[in-house]
Motif scaffolding. Structure first.
Motif, PDB file in Angstrom:
ATOM      1  N   THR A   7     -21.141  40.862 -44.342  1.00 27.21           N
ATOM      2  CA  THR A   7     -19.847  41.164 -44.941  1.00 27.21           C
ATOM      3  C   THR A   7     -19.556  42.652 -44.853  1.00 27.21           C
ATOM      4  O   THR A   7     -20.442  43.478 -45.042  1.00 27.21           O
ATOM      5  CB  THR A   7     -19.782  40.720 -46.412  1.00 27.21           C
ATOM      6  OG1 THR A   7     -18.552  41.179 -46.990  1.00 27.21           O
ATOM      7  CG2 THR A   7     -20.947  41.289 -47.222  1.00 27.21           C
ATOM      8  N   GLU A  14     -14.214  38.370 -47.854  1.00 27.83           N
ATOM      9  CA  GLU A  14     -14.108  37.735 -49.170  1.00 27.83           C
ATOM     10  C   GLU A  14     -13.565  36.315 -49.050  1.00 27.83           C
ATOM     11  O   GLU A  14     -14.050  35.394 -49.709  1.00 27.83           O
ATOM     12  CB  GLU A  14     -13.197  38.563 -50.079  1.00 27.83           C
ATOM     13  CG  GLU A  14     -13.096  38.018 -51.490  1.00 27.83           C
ATOM     14  CD  GLU A  14     -12.416  38.976 -52.446  1.00 27.83           C
ATOM     15  OE1 GLU A  14     -12.100  38.555 -53.564  1.00 27.83           O
ATOM     16  OE2 GLU A  14     -12.208  40.150 -52.066  1.00 27.83           O
ATOM     17  N   ILE A  17     -16.432  34.078 -47.759  1.00 25.68           N
ATOM     18  CA  ILE A  17     -17.538  33.889 -48.687  1.00 25.68           C
ATOM     19  C   ILE A  17     -17.129  33.063 -49.899  1.00 25.68           C
ATOM     20  O   ILE A  17     -17.907  32.250 -50.410  1.00 25.68           O
ATOM     21  CB  ILE A  17     -18.091  35.261 -49.132  1.00 25.68           C
ATOM     22  CG1 ILE A  17     -18.855  35.913 -47.969  1.00 25.68           C
ATOM     23  CG2 ILE A  17     -19.017  35.124 -50.342  1.00 25.68           C
ATOM     24  CD1 ILE A  17     -19.303  37.328 -48.245  1.00 25.68           C
ATOM     25  N   GLU A  18     -15.919  33.224 -50.368  1.00 24.28           N
ATOM     26  CA  GLU A  18     -15.503  32.555 -51.599  1.00 24.28           C
ATOM     27  C   GLU A  18     -14.879  31.188 -51.358  1.00 24.28           C
ATOM     28  O   GLU A  18     -14.381  30.556 -52.289  1.00 24.28           O
ATOM     29  CB  GLU A  18     -14.554  33.461 -52.379  1.00 24.28           C
ATOM     30  CG  GLU A  18     -15.234  34.755 -52.834  1.00 24.28           C
ATOM     31  CD  GLU A  18     -14.447  35.525 -53.872  1.00 24.28           C
ATOM     32  OE1 GLU A  18     -13.255  35.201 -54.054  1.00 24.28           O
ATOM     33  OE2 GLU A  18     -15.037  36.415 -54.502  1.00 24.28           O
ATOM     34  N   ASN A  19     -14.901  30.695 -50.115  1.00 23.66           N
ATOM     35  CA  ASN A  19     -14.385  29.367 -49.853  1.00 23.66           C
ATOM     36  C   ASN A  19     -15.468  28.330 -50.124  1.00 23.66           C
ATOM     37  O   ASN A  19     -16.481  28.277 -49.427  1.00 23.66           O
ATOM     38  CB  ASN A  19     -13.899  29.254 -48.401  1.00 23.66           C
ATOM     39  CG  ASN A  19     -13.211  27.936 -48.142  1.00 23.66           C
ATOM     40  OD1 ASN A  19     -13.863  26.933 -47.900  1.00 23.66           O
ATOM     41  ND2 ASN A  19     -11.890  27.941 -48.197  1.00 23.66           N
ATOM     42  N   GLU A  20     -15.260  27.510 -51.147  1.00 22.39           N
ATOM     43  CA  GLU A  20     -16.290  26.565 -51.568  1.00 22.39           C
ATOM     44  C   GLU A  20     -16.591  25.523 -50.492  1.00 22.39           C
ATOM     45  O   GLU A  20     -17.726  25.075 -50.344  1.00 22.39           O
ATOM     46  CB  GLU A  20     -15.857  25.873 -52.864  1.00 22.39           C
ATOM     47  CG  GLU A  20     -15.765  26.814 -54.058  1.00 22.39           C
ATOM     48  CD  GLU A  20     -15.338  26.102 -55.328  1.00 22.39           C
ATOM     49  OE1 GLU A  20     -15.144  24.867 -55.276  1.00 22.39           O
ATOM     50  OE2 GLU A  20     -15.203  26.770 -56.361  1.00 22.39           O
ATOM     51  N   ARG A  63     -20.517  40.404 -56.800  1.00 21.95           N
ATOM     52  CA  ARG A  63     -19.551  39.305 -56.940  1.00 21.95           C
ATOM     53  C   ARG A  63     -19.839  38.198 -55.929  1.00 21.95           C
ATOM     54  O   ARG A  63     -19.852  37.012 -56.263  1.00 21.95           O
ATOM     55  CB  ARG A  63     -18.132  39.839 -56.753  1.00 21.95           C
ATOM     56  CG  ARG A  63     -17.052  38.787 -56.986  1.00 21.95           C
ATOM     57  CD  ARG A  63     -15.671  39.390 -57.002  1.00 21.95           C
ATOM     58  NE  ARG A  63     -15.253  39.865 -55.692  1.00 21.95           N
ATOM     59  CZ  ARG A  63     -15.180  41.139 -55.335  1.00 21.95           C
ATOM     60  NH1 ARG A  63     -15.520  42.087 -56.202  1.00 21.95           N
ATOM     61  NH2 ARG A  63     -14.774  41.486 -54.133  1.00 21.95           N
ATOM     62  N   TYR A  64     -20.093  38.573 -54.677  1.00 20.38           N
ATOM     63  CA  TYR A  64     -20.380  37.580 -53.652  1.00 20.38           C
ATOM     64  C   TYR A  64     -21.692  36.848 -53.948  1.00 20.38           C
ATOM     65  O   TYR A  64     -21.810  35.639 -53.713  1.00 20.38           O
ATOM     66  CB  TYR A  64     -20.469  38.233 -52.276  1.00 20.38           C
ATOM     67  CG  TYR A  64     -19.203  38.892 -51.806  1.00 20.38           C
ATOM     68  CD1 TYR A  64     -17.960  38.579 -52.364  1.00 20.38           C
ATOM     69  CD2 TYR A  64     -19.228  39.845 -50.793  1.00 20.38           C
ATOM     70  CE1 TYR A  64     -16.805  39.189 -51.927  1.00 20.38           C
ATOM     71  CE2 TYR A  64     -18.064  40.453 -50.343  1.00 20.38           C
ATOM     72  CZ  TYR A  64     -16.856  40.128 -50.915  1.00 20.38           C
ATOM     73  OH  TYR A  64     -15.719  40.739 -50.474  1.00 20.38           O
ATOM     74  N   THR A  67     -21.119  34.196 -56.479  1.00 22.60           N
ATOM     75  CA  THR A  67     -20.419  33.055 -55.880  1.00 22.60           C
ATOM     76  C   THR A  67     -21.398  32.153 -55.149  1.00 22.60           C
ATOM     77  O   THR A  67     -21.361  30.919 -55.284  1.00 22.60           O
ATOM     78  CB  THR A  67     -19.339  33.550 -54.894  1.00 22.60           C
ATOM     79  OG1 THR A  67     -18.352  34.295 -55.609  1.00 22.60           O
ATOM     80  CG2 THR A  67     -18.673  32.384 -54.184  1.00 22.60           C
TER      81      THR A  67
END
Length: 281
Positions: A7, A14, A17-20, A63-64, A67
């Motif tokens: 990253t 972001e 990484i934050e896509n479930e 934060r990542y 997640t």
């Protein structure tokens, strides 16, 4: 399986990484441990006025990391300094990763040929299978282009050892793959095969192997320039990922010549899964 997730703390990273759904795809193929890596360019210094690089890196990675931990992965973070693709490859080798994941907005073909990108440089030099998770271009708040990384796979093969190695990836991709399109591109100069299986027959043999895993398969033999035809097939079949093998090149050839795999990584609309030669090659 271990994955290195690179990253640059950008909006594109972001979004990936934050896509479930994307994280769920990695879990389904067997990824349990993630190494989050961010590379600080050598010419960037923590003390540069008005720029809180150190604080931004720590907050972003924290934060990542949360997640990914919430998604069920064991996570370790790495902040390294240097040339991005070299340091990402270095971490992948050090932790003995099974694959590397990088989010990429992509660039126009001209920009990729002139200035390159981390994704394209990784395509040239990666030491482990590489997932390029494509993110929307030109959006201030981007989203991933294909949320299901491996649901519909377009596999491009020239029937080489490298292509066969890429095909073996279905042994774990099958847990996330529902459909596959197998594509072979013949050059207009290629002679018709004599005394051996035709390209269509060879694709059918591969299709039978995927049928055993309940993957719905179709095959396509095309003629023309390999990169152009693979990209045309991507537009036609709309896969969630293009899977192909990379031959690898010497350092000089990397500088002077492109390749089918690099071209596809640079110009594909969606995700690309690139499998390189073995590390010992």
């Amino acid at each position: 399986m271990k994955a290195v997730y690179a990253t640059d703390l950008s909006a594109a990273s972001e979004a990936a990484i934050e896509n479930e759904t994307c994280l769920g795809c990695l879990g389904r193929i067997g990824v349990e441990e993630v190494h989050l890596v961010t590379v600080v360019p050598s010419n960037v210094h923590a003390g540069m006025p008005g720029l809180d690089f150190e604080g931004r890196r720590k907050r972003g990675l924290a934060r990542y990391s949360r997640t990914m931990e919430n998604a069920g992965f064991d996570v370790e973070t790495h902040v390294v300094r240097g040339t991005p693709h070299r340091r990402i490859n270095g971490v992948a080798g050090t932790v003995n990763a099974d694959l590397t994941v990088v989010g990429s907005r992509g660039k126009s073909p001209l920009e990729n040929r002139v200035i390159g990108s981390t994704a394209r440089n990784l395509a040239r030099t990666t030491v482990v299978p590489l997932v390029v998770n494509r993110v929307e271009r030109g959006a201030e708040d981007p989203e991933v282009v294909r949320k299901h990384l491996f649901q519909r796979v377009l596999f491009a093969t020239d029937f080489s050892e490298n292509a066969d190695r890429a095909f073996q990836s279905f042994s774990y991709l099958r847990h996330a793959t529902q459909e596959a399109t197998l594509v072979h591109v013949r050059s207009p100069k290629d002679p018709d095969p004599e005394g051996e299986l035709s390209p269509a027959d060879r694709l059918d043999e591969l299709a039978e192997r995927l049928d055993e895993w309940d993957i719905e398969v179709e095959t396509d033999v095309r003629r023309g320039d390999p990169a152009e035809e693979i990209l045309a097939a991507e537009s036609e079949y709309d896969p969630t990922a293009v899977l192909l093998g990379s031959r690898g090149h010497s350092r000089l050839r990397r500088l002077l010549l492109g390749s089918v795999s690099e071209d596809v990584v640079a110009r594909a609309n969606g995700n690309v899964f690139l499998v390189p030669p073995p590390r010992t090659a």
